[in-house]
Scaffold this motif. Structure first.
Motif, PDB file in Angstrom:
ATOM      1  N   LEU A 170      50.904  97.960  69.357  1.00 64.44           N
ATOM      2  CA  LEU A 170      51.466  97.603  70.666  1.00 64.44           C
ATOM      3  C   LEU A 170      52.669  98.486  71.003  1.00 64.44           C
ATOM      4  O   LEU A 170      52.820  98.942  72.141  1.00 64.44           O
ATOM      5  CB  LEU A 170      51.875  96.130  70.681  1.00 64.44           C
ATOM      6  CG  LEU A 170      50.750  95.113  70.847  1.00 64.44           C
ATOM      7  CD1 LEU A 170      51.286  93.694  70.695  1.00 64.44           C
ATOM      8  CD2 LEU A 170      50.051  95.287  72.192  1.00 64.44           C
ATOM      9  N   VAL A 171      53.518  98.721  70.008  1.00 66.44           N
ATOM     10  CA  VAL A 171      54.661  99.616  70.235  1.00 66.44           C
ATOM     11  C   VAL A 171      54.173 101.032  70.529  1.00 66.44           C
ATOM     12  O   VAL A 171      54.687 101.709  71.437  1.00 66.44           O
ATOM     13  CB  VAL A 171      55.603  99.599  69.013  1.00 66.44           C
ATOM     14  CG1 VAL A 171      56.732 100.621  69.193  1.00 66.44           C
ATOM     15  CG2 VAL A 171      56.186  98.209  68.796  1.00 66.44           C
ATOM     16  N   ASP A 172      53.180 101.496  69.770  1.00 66.31           N
ATOM     17  CA  ASP A 172      52.610 102.832  70.012  1.00 66.31           C
ATOM     18  C   ASP A 172      52.098 102.956  71.442  1.00 66.31           C
ATOM     19  O   ASP A 172      52.350 103.953  72.132  1.00 66.31           O
ATOM     20  CB  ASP A 172      51.458 103.108  69.032  1.00 66.31           C
ATOM     21  CG  ASP A 172      51.925 103.227  67.588  1.00 66.31           C
ATOM     22  OD1 ASP A 172      53.150 103.344  67.372  1.00 66.31           O
ATOM     23  OD2 ASP A 172      51.069 103.196  66.693  1.00 66.31           O
ATOM     24  N   ILE A 173      51.348 101.950  71.877  1.00 64.11           N
ATOM     25  CA  ILE A 173      50.775 101.980  73.234  1.00 64.11           C
ATOM     26  C   ILE A 173      51.879 101.993  74.284  1.00 64.11           C
ATOM     27  O   ILE A 173      51.803 102.719  75.284  1.00 64.11           O
ATOM     28  CB  ILE A 173      49.837 100.771  73.439  1.00 64.11           C
ATOM     29  CG1 ILE A 173      48.596 100.915  72.555  1.00 64.11           C
ATOM     30  CG2 ILE A 173      49.421 100.647  74.906  1.00 64.11           C
ATOM     31  CD1 ILE A 173      47.694  99.702  72.565  1.00 64.11           C
ATOM     32  N   ALA A 174      52.929 101.195  74.054  1.00 65.61           N
ATOM     33  CA  ALA A 174      54.035 101.149  75.007  1.00 65.61           C
ATOM     34  C   ALA A 174      54.706 102.513  75.141  1.00 65.61           C
ATOM     35  O   ALA A 174      55.043 102.955  76.248  1.00 65.61           O
ATOM     36  CB  ALA A 174      55.050 100.094  74.571  1.00 65.61           C
ATOM     37  N   VAL A 175      54.909 103.184  74.018  1.00 67.55           N
ATOM     38  CA  VAL A 175      55.533 104.517  74.045  1.00 67.55           C
ATOM     39  C   VAL A 175      54.623 105.512  74.760  1.00 67.55           C
ATOM     40  O   VAL A 175      55.075 106.286  75.623  1.00 67.55           O
ATOM     41  CB  VAL A 175      55.851 104.997  72.620  1.00 67.55           C
ATOM     42  CG1 VAL A 175      56.370 106.433  72.640  1.00 67.55           C
ATOM     43  CG2 VAL A 175      56.861 104.079  71.947  1.00 67.55           C
ATOM     44  N   LEU A 176      53.341 105.507  74.402  1.00 63.95           N
ATOM     45  CA  LEU A 176      52.389 106.424  75.036  1.00 63.95           C
ATOM     46  C   LEU A 176      52.276 106.154  76.530  1.00 63.95           C
ATOM     47  O   LEU A 176      52.125 107.094  77.339  1.00 63.95           O
ATOM     48  CB  LEU A 176      51.018 106.296  74.370  1.00 63.95           C
ATOM     49  CG  LEU A 176      50.921 106.848  72.940  1.00 63.95           C
ATOM     50  CD1 LEU A 176      49.628 106.394  72.280  1.00 63.95           C
ATOM     51  CD2 LEU A 176      51.000 108.376  72.953  1.00 63.95           C
ATOM     52  N   TRP A 177      52.347 104.895  76.929  1.00 62.48           N
ATOM     53  CA  TRP A 177      52.259 104.530  78.349  1.00 62.48           C
ATOM     54  C   TRP A 177      53.459 105.060  79.122  1.00 62.48           C
ATOM     55  O   TRP A 177      53.333 105.558  80.234  1.00 62.48           O
ATOM     56  CB  TRP A 177      52.164 103.014  78.479  1.00 62.48           C
ATOM     57  CG  TRP A 177      52.000 102.538  79.893  1.00 62.48           C
ATOM     58  CD1 TRP A 177      52.980 102.188  80.774  1.00 62.48           C
ATOM     59  CD2 TRP A 177      50.759 102.381  80.601  1.00 62.48           C
ATOM     60  NE1 TRP A 177      52.442 101.816  81.979  1.00 62.48           N
ATOM     61  CE2 TRP A 177      51.075 101.919  81.902  1.00 62.48           C
ATOM     62  CE3 TRP A 177      49.423 102.571  80.253  1.00 62.48           C
ATOM     63  CZ2 TRP A 177      50.098 101.655  82.854  1.00 62.48           C
ATOM     64  CZ3 TRP A 177      48.448 102.303  81.209  1.00 62.48           C
ATOM     65  CH2 TRP A 177      48.781 101.861  82.479  1.00 62.48           C
ATOM     66  N   GLU A 178      54.643 104.959  78.511  1.00 62.47           N
ATOM     67  CA  GLU A 178      55.857 105.416  79.188  1.00 62.47           C
ATOM     68  C   GLU A 178      55.970 106.943  79.183  1.00 62.47           C
ATOM     69  O   GLU A 178      56.297 107.549  80.216  1.00 62.47           O
ATOM     70  CB  GLU A 178      57.091 104.826  78.500  1.00 62.47           C
ATOM     71  CG  GLU A 178      58.415 105.268  79.144  1.00 62.47           C
ATOM     72  CD  GLU A 178      59.617 104.850  78.328  1.00 62.47           C
ATOM     73  OE1 GLU A 178      60.453 104.111  78.860  1.00 62.47           O
ATOM     74  OE2 GLU A 178      59.721 105.297  77.168  1.00 62.47           O
ATOM     75  N   LYS A 179      55.673 107.561  78.043  1.00 62.30           N
ATOM     76  CA  LYS A 179      55.884 109.002  77.911  1.00 62.30           C
ATOM     77  C   LYS A 179      54.724 109.824  78.459  1.00 62.30           C
ATOM     78  O   LYS A 179      54.931 110.917  78.989  1.00 62.30           O
ATOM     79  CB  LYS A 179      56.107 109.361  76.434  1.00 62.30           C
ATOM     80  CG  LYS A 179      57.296 108.680  75.794  1.00 62.30           C
ATOM     81  CD  LYS A 179      58.606 109.173  76.362  1.00 62.30           C
ATOM     82  CE  LYS A 179      59.787 108.528  75.668  1.00 62.30           C
ATOM     83  NZ  LYS A 179      61.091 109.004  76.213  1.00 62.30           N
ATOM     84  N   GLY A 180      53.509 109.303  78.265  1.00 61.19           N
ATOM     85  CA  GLY A 180      52.345 110.100  78.633  1.00 61.19           C
ATOM     86  C   GLY A 180      52.111 111.191  77.605  1.00 61.19           C
ATOM     87  O   GLY A 180      53.006 111.519  76.810  1.00 61.19           O
TER      88      GLY A 180
END
Length: 474
Positions: A170-180
């Motif tokens: 979930l943390v990984d997805i959140a970072v990828l979602w914000e950073k792209g």
């Protein structure tokens, strides 16, 4: 319940074995505890590269390990490999070292479970209970699960593992979602950052994160179709764990950024990863991670308990330790006496540690985990050397990659990490008495190995029947 002496029972497939291996690696614990160390003591933003290099080293080790596994027929794991390649005396020395090393890590984890649980309960519910109460509860729960059949342990570990992996993803997805894709930290893979700081220490902590993956072979007697299940489970476990660490650590450092990572690590210390999680999901999510960290530690301790128990079971079967350790429960098919003895040892150890006032975090965990892991790395090195010697002696042809190139590559990588560990041992232990403790740790581990070696040599000189029986360990 009547006890019958037979082989261990079980029908474990690839998935439950992989789950037990990954549970021993404790991915959430690695992200929360090891990632800050790799960033602050290693090479900062390049920590994911350290994880990648460690994965390559462990993969090279695995190639030879799996190739030789079909020649190993019992639950002896690393020391069975070492004996097969380097002889019975070195093999028994490594067996004693393995039992002691894993037992020290187990005590360290059980102590830290108590510390972490007391801290979490006090913070969430404002109930102040001494840490050792929770440690005794953990020992009792592990004793029960170790007494029962291995499938029960695998089911518990599967649930705990899925939960702890889920929160990290979930943390990984959140970072990828914000950073792209284009916003992820490119500095991670720049050579200047990779060689900055102390990359050796970063790789060392990453190697620590793979501890316990030998349990694929330890569960050989309890596996379904072991000749196929064990190799598949070993490769899958190493590659999955490695990929998980690389991606998740890259997400963590990308969330912080190269320019901020030094100050962020200094400000948050050991809570660095928890601070990243709180930024994306809030304080409640961080509280959930605290709870899951406890279950992650418990799952790791349970896996290590099962590993040590099966070491003792095999040594008991062949007369090295008491024959009672080889007793198998008639109903559960578990090495229940070996398990109960280890749990009793944990209880006694904690009574002594409590009596002398040992701190659960800075002393029990720090010293126990470091000493045990150092012994573990020695065993890894001996196993690599045993694989090379065995295949060269047997003159296996046409498989140079599996029998020579990959094992030598893994051996060089592990020896490099072992050298870094020994040379930095005082700093890693910390405290005013770090140098004294470091010397005592090295002497104790050497004495443990020497004691096992001496027993085998004594058998050869005075008890040839027992010495011959050692051959069956491999």
């Amino acid at each position: 319940m009547e006890v019958e002496k037979t082989r261990l029972k079980g029908a474990l497939g690839v998935t439950p074995i992989v789950m037990m291996v990954i549970a021993t690696a404790a991915p959430l614990t690695v992200m929360v505890a090891n990632t800050p160390l790799m960033v602050s003591s290693g090479n900062g933003v390049a920590a994911p590269v350290d994880a990648l290099i460690a994965t390559v080293i462990m993969f090279l080790f695995t190639v030879g390990f799996v190739a030789m596994s079909k020649y190993i027929t019992n639950a002896g794991a690393f020391y069975a490999f070492i004996q097969k390649g380097l002889g019975r005396s070195v093999g028994l020395g490594s067996a004693m070292l393995a039992v002691v090393s894993y037992a020290m890590i187990l005590i360290a984890l059980q102590g830290f479970i108590g510390y972490a649980t007391a801290d979490t309960v006090n913070g969430l519910l404002h109930i102040d209970v001494p840490w050792w109460v929770y440690s005794f509860v953990a020992v009792g729960a592990i004793a029960y699960l170790g007494y029962r059949d291995i499938e029960l342990s695998s089911k518990f570990l599967g649930i705990a593992l899925c939960l702890e992996i889920a929160v990290v993803i979930l943390v990984d997805i959140a970072v990828l979602w914000e950073k792209g894709p284009t916003g992820m930290e490119a500095g991670t893979f720049e050579l200047a950052n990779i060689v900055s700081g102390s990359p050796g220490l970063g790789i060392l902590f990453a190697i620590f994160s793979f501890i316990g993956f030998e349990s694929t072979v330890i569960y050989r007697e309890e596996a379904r179709d072991p000749d196929r299940t064990i190799p598949r489970a070993t490769y899958i476990a190493v590659l999955l764990v490695g990929a998980f660490y690389v991606v998740s650590m890259w997400c963590a450092v990308s969330a912080i950024g190269q320019d901020n990572i030094a100050s962020f690590a200094e400000a948050h210390g050991a809570d660095m990863y928890l601070a990243v999680s709180e930024y994306y999901f809030g304080a409640i999510f961080m509280d959930v991670m605290h709870v899951l960290l406890i279950t992650s530690l418990f799952a790791c301790a349970l896996s290590l308990h099962n590993i040590v128990v099966r070491y003792k079971y095999t040594l008991g079967r062949f007369g090295v330790l008491s024959e009672r350790f080889s007793n198998v429960h008639a109903e559960h098919g578990s090495p229940h006496i070996s398990s109960a003895t280890l749990s009793a040892f944990s209880m006694v150890a904690f009574v002594i540690l409590i009596a002398i006032g040992a701190d659960p975090a800075t002393q029990i965990y720090a010293w126990g985990a470091m000493a045990g892991t150092l012994g573990y790395m020695v065993i890894l090195s001996l196993t690599c050397a045993a694989v090379v010697v065995f295949f060269q002696r047997e003159k296996v042809t046409g498989q140079k990659w599996k029998t020579l190139v990959a094992p030598i590559g893994g051996l060089l990588g592990i020896l490099g990490c072992l050298w870094v560990a020994v040379s930095n041992l005082p700093d890693l232990i910390g405290g005013d008495s770090a140098r004294t403790v470091s010397i005592l740790v090295v002497m104790f581990l050497f004495s443990t190995f020497a004691f096992g070696f001496w027993i085998a040599e004594r058998y050869r000189a005075r008890y040839p029947v027992r010495y011959e029986a050692l051959r069956q360990l491999a």
